[in-house]
Design a protein around this motif. Structure first.
Motif, PDB file in Angstrom:
ATOM      1  N   GLN A   1      -2.141  88.957  64.719  1.00  0.00           N
ATOM      2  CA  GLN A   1      -2.247  89.425  63.335  1.00  0.00           C
ATOM      3  C   GLN A   1      -3.030  90.730  63.272  1.00  0.00           C
ATOM      4  O   GLN A   1      -2.724  91.611  62.478  1.00  0.00           O
ATOM      5  N   ASN A   2      -4.042  90.847  64.095  1.00  0.00           N
ATOM      6  CA  ASN A   2      -4.890  92.038  64.094  1.00  0.00           C
ATOM      7  C   ASN A   2      -4.382  93.134  65.012  1.00  0.00           C
ATOM      8  O   ASN A   2      -4.747  94.302  64.842  1.00  0.00           O
ATOM      9  N   TRP A   3      -3.561  92.771  65.959  1.00  0.00           N
ATOM     10  CA  TRP A   3      -2.991  93.706  66.928  1.00  0.00           C
ATOM     11  C   TRP A   3      -1.483  93.457  66.982  1.00  0.00           C
ATOM     12  O   TRP A   3      -0.962  92.927  67.968  1.00  0.00           O
ATOM     13  N   PRO A   4      -0.752  93.815  65.938  1.00  0.00           N
ATOM     14  CA  PRO A   4       0.690  93.551  65.919  1.00  0.00           C
ATOM     15  C   PRO A   4       1.426  94.309  67.018  1.00  0.00           C
ATOM     16  O   PRO A   4       1.087  95.443  67.351  1.00  0.00           O
ATOM     17  N   SER A   5       2.411  93.639  67.572  1.00  0.00           N
ATOM     18  CA  SER A   5       3.188  94.261  68.648  1.00  0.00           C
ATOM     19  C   SER A   5       4.050  95.393  68.106  1.00  0.00           C
ATOM     20  O   SER A   5       4.461  95.391  66.947  1.00  0.00           O
ATOM     21  N   VAL A   6       4.307  96.370  68.965  1.00  0.00           N
ATOM     22  CA  VAL A   6       5.210  97.467  68.618  1.00  0.00           C
ATOM     23  C   VAL A   6       6.621  96.941  68.872  1.00  0.00           C
ATOM     24  O   VAL A   6       6.934  96.522  69.989  1.00  0.00           O
ATOM     25  N   PRO A   7       7.467  96.918  67.842  1.00  0.00           N
ATOM     26  CA  PRO A   7       8.791  96.322  68.009  1.00  0.00           C
ATOM     27  C   PRO A   7       9.650  97.084  69.008  1.00  0.00           C
ATOM     28  O   PRO A   7       9.592  98.305  69.089  1.00  0.00           O
ATOM     29  N   GLY A   8      10.420  96.312  69.766  1.00  0.00           N
ATOM     30  CA  GLY A   8      11.377  96.884  70.702  1.00  0.00           C
ATOM     31  C   GLY A   8      12.737  96.939  70.031  1.00  0.00           C
ATOM     32  O   GLY A   8      12.836  97.013  68.819  1.00  0.00           O
ATOM     33  N   GLY A   9      13.750  96.846  70.797  1.00  0.00           N
ATOM     34  CA  GLY A   9      15.109  96.912  70.261  1.00  0.00           C
ATOM     35  C   GLY A   9      15.888  97.926  71.058  1.00  0.00           C
ATOM     36  O   GLY A   9      15.765  98.011  72.281  1.00  0.00           O
ATOM     37  N   GLU A  10      16.669  98.737  70.355  1.00  0.00           N
ATOM     38  CA  GLU A  10      17.421  99.785  71.039  1.00  0.00           C
ATOM     39  C   GLU A  10      16.447 100.760  71.695  1.00  0.00           C
ATOM     40  O   GLU A  10      15.295 100.866  71.298  1.00  0.00           O
ATOM     41  N   THR A  11      16.919 101.483  72.673  1.00  0.00           N
ATOM     42  CA  THR A  11      16.082 102.445  73.377  1.00  0.00           C
ATOM     43  C   THR A  11      15.480 103.437  72.383  1.00  0.00           C
ATOM     44  O   THR A  11      16.205 104.085  71.635  1.00  0.00           O
ATOM     45  N   PRO A  12      14.156 103.531  72.361  1.00  0.00           N
ATOM     46  CA  PRO A  12      13.524 104.434  71.394  1.00  0.00           C
ATOM     47  C   PRO A  12      13.686 105.897  71.777  1.00  0.00           C
ATOM     48  O   PRO A  12      13.867 106.240  72.949  1.00  0.00           O
TER      49      PRO A  12
END
Length: 175
Positions: free
Chosen positions: A103-114
């Motif tokens: 909650q305090n350190w939310p993950s950076v979302p992945g998905g398609e190649t940034p």
């Protein structure tokens, strides 16, 4: 006036206690059995477009660099600073930040190649603790800090002596 002083006398030590607890744990290698890097800050940073700051859209933000007092570091498209967690094992393909920590350190979302600009470390993804894709840099799962309220904020740097910004090569800056 007396009430204001009393409030300050209680609030300041409470704030200091909260800040010292942030990140005190390191996934079990701490002698105090800490709390896996929890902070006391509530919701993830709002970035305006829903593409970053908690992964609601599932779309990976772009990775960029920014020049700061710590040197050149990795940020997202909106300039929000990204962090790594020392309790994670680099290259293990897993995140150890869950529960209150997440909650305090939310993950950076992945998905398609940034989209990547100026970042030379290997960008990848893992399945985060919430079951969603999470970006990695040079094997480190990436996180936002809920205490960072604006682009360029570095308030997560060094929290609990386990949270660090990254160089463009994906190396933690432990200053």
């Amino acid at each position: 006036m007396k009430t204001g002083h009393t409030l300050k006398a209680v609030a300041v030590p409470l704030l200091l206690l909260t800040l010292t607890a942030c990140g005190a744990g390191d996934g079990g290698s701490s002698s105090d059995g800490g709390d896996s890097g929890n902070g006391g800050y509530g919701a993830p940073p709002a970035t305006g477009d829903g593409d970053s700051g908690g992964g609601a859209s599932g779309e990976a933000p772009g990775l960029r660099t920014a020049d700061t007092r710590l040197g050149t570091i990795v940020v997202d498209d909106d300039g929000m600073v990204l962090y790594q967690f020392d309790s994670d094992d680099r290259g293990s393909g897993t995140s150890t930040c869950e529960g209150q920590c997440a909650q305090n350190w939310p993950s950076v979302p992945g998905g398609e190649t940034p989209d990547v600009d100026g970042v030379s470390g290997e960008v990848g993804t893992i399945t985060g603790v919430d079951g969603r894709s999470q970006l990695t840099l040079n094997g480190w799962p990436l996180y936002y800090y809920a205490g960072d309220q604006a682009p360029g904020d570095l308030s997560g740097q060094g929290v609990g002596d386990v949270w660090w910004v990254l160089t463009p090569e994906g190396e933690p800056i432990r200053d």
